[in-house]
Design an enzyme around this catalytic site. Sequence first.
Site, PDB file in Angstrom:
ATOM      1  N   GLU A 216      -2.163  -1.960  -8.261  1.00 44.24           N
ATOM      2  CA  GLU A 216      -3.363  -2.245  -7.468  1.00 44.24           C
ATOM      3  C   GLU A 216      -3.749  -0.971  -6.749  1.00 44.24           C
ATOM      4  OE1 GLU A 216      -3.767  -2.508  -3.842  1.00 44.24           O
ATOM      5  OE2 GLU A 216      -1.817  -1.594  -3.557  1.00 44.24           O
TER       6      GLU A 216
ATOM      7  N   SER B 260       0.835  -1.196   0.000  1.00 44.05           N
ATOM      8  CA  SER B 260       0.000   0.000   0.000  1.00 44.05           C
ATOM      9  C   SER B 260       0.874   1.251   0.000  1.00 44.05           C
ATOM     10  CB  SER B 260      -0.965  -0.033   1.191  1.00 44.05           C
ATOM     11  OG  SER B 260      -1.968   0.950   1.050  1.00 44.05           O
TER      12      SER B 260
ATOM     13  N   HIS C 274      -4.930  -5.097  -1.803  1.00 42.13           N
ATOM     14  CA  HIS C 274      -5.886  -4.997  -0.708  1.00 42.13           C
ATOM     15  C   HIS C 274      -6.985  -6.043  -0.883  1.00 42.13           C
ATOM     16  CE1 HIS C 274      -3.851  -1.096  -0.700  1.00 42.13           C
ATOM     17  NE2 HIS C 274      -4.224  -0.967   0.548  1.00 42.13           N
TER      18      HIS C 274
END
Length: 309
Positions: free
Chosen positions: A214, A116, A279
């Site tokens: 992502e 992330s 995620h």
Amino acid sequence: MNGLRRARRLVPGDRVAIIAPAGPVVAATLDAGVEILRGWGLEVVLGKHVLDRHPDFAYLAGLDADRADDLRNAWLDPDIAGVLCARGGYGCTRTLQRLHPAELAAGSPKVFAGSSDVTALHQVFGKVLGLATLFSPMVGSAPFVDHPGAVEALRRTLFEPETALVLGGPDAGPPLVPGRATGRLWGGNLTLLAADIGTVDAHPPPPGAIVLLEDVGEELYRLDRMLTELDRAGWWQQVAGFALGSWTDCGPLDAVRTLLADRLGHLGVPIGWELGFGHCADQLTVALGLPAELDADAGTLRLFEPALT
């Protein structure tokens, strides 16, 4: 096709440090993650500020300087075999403002893991230190402690990396563009990659790279803007393929797929869909910086060498 330097694998008895370079950590969740690591035989050292809260900005895990100090101290400690990020959120770019990445070069190669927002740190570790890193679930977050598949994927990569050479999501769908490609794995979270443009830490994909992308919680038009921005900056001109991960809470998945096909399909390179990183439940651990083969039709990535030595 040379990859980056690799850290050594972990063994029971190794000391690992947990830091919070971005958002605040929930103590109970961190405790659960620590117990998992201890169950693997690791000695866990918590960063001094891992449970801090910023006095003014609730979305940050303490002061920028303190988060940077925790990362610096863990990385330069010769007794620490790995540095694991507790969670993402937001804050790694602020942490980087308090670091001189070149000073980290004095530390020996070791495991660095997170995902992330940690994408910003992965970029610097790859560019400045020449080190392959792990885009992985984060040990102080619910997606790690609540999902046995994520726990096992990280454990295998850390301790038995030769058993984690082929990665792929069980729900991988038809490719956006079929085919196979080989290249170094590069990328991570789309938002962080787009935010890097124009900064001193900007690190475009190397020629022939397989780009991982992502994201989470971004509206469709924002994904469109970021993909277009990177394309206009020329970042996709020499890539060999794309491996797409999860797009949780980014709107209807069919609409996201259509957008990605529109923004990336014209490049004519293989594009795999939903490969199981990012995620999502049972998040996979992917080694950034190492050479691999993307099989977009099968929805898999195959590393040519283990993530760790």
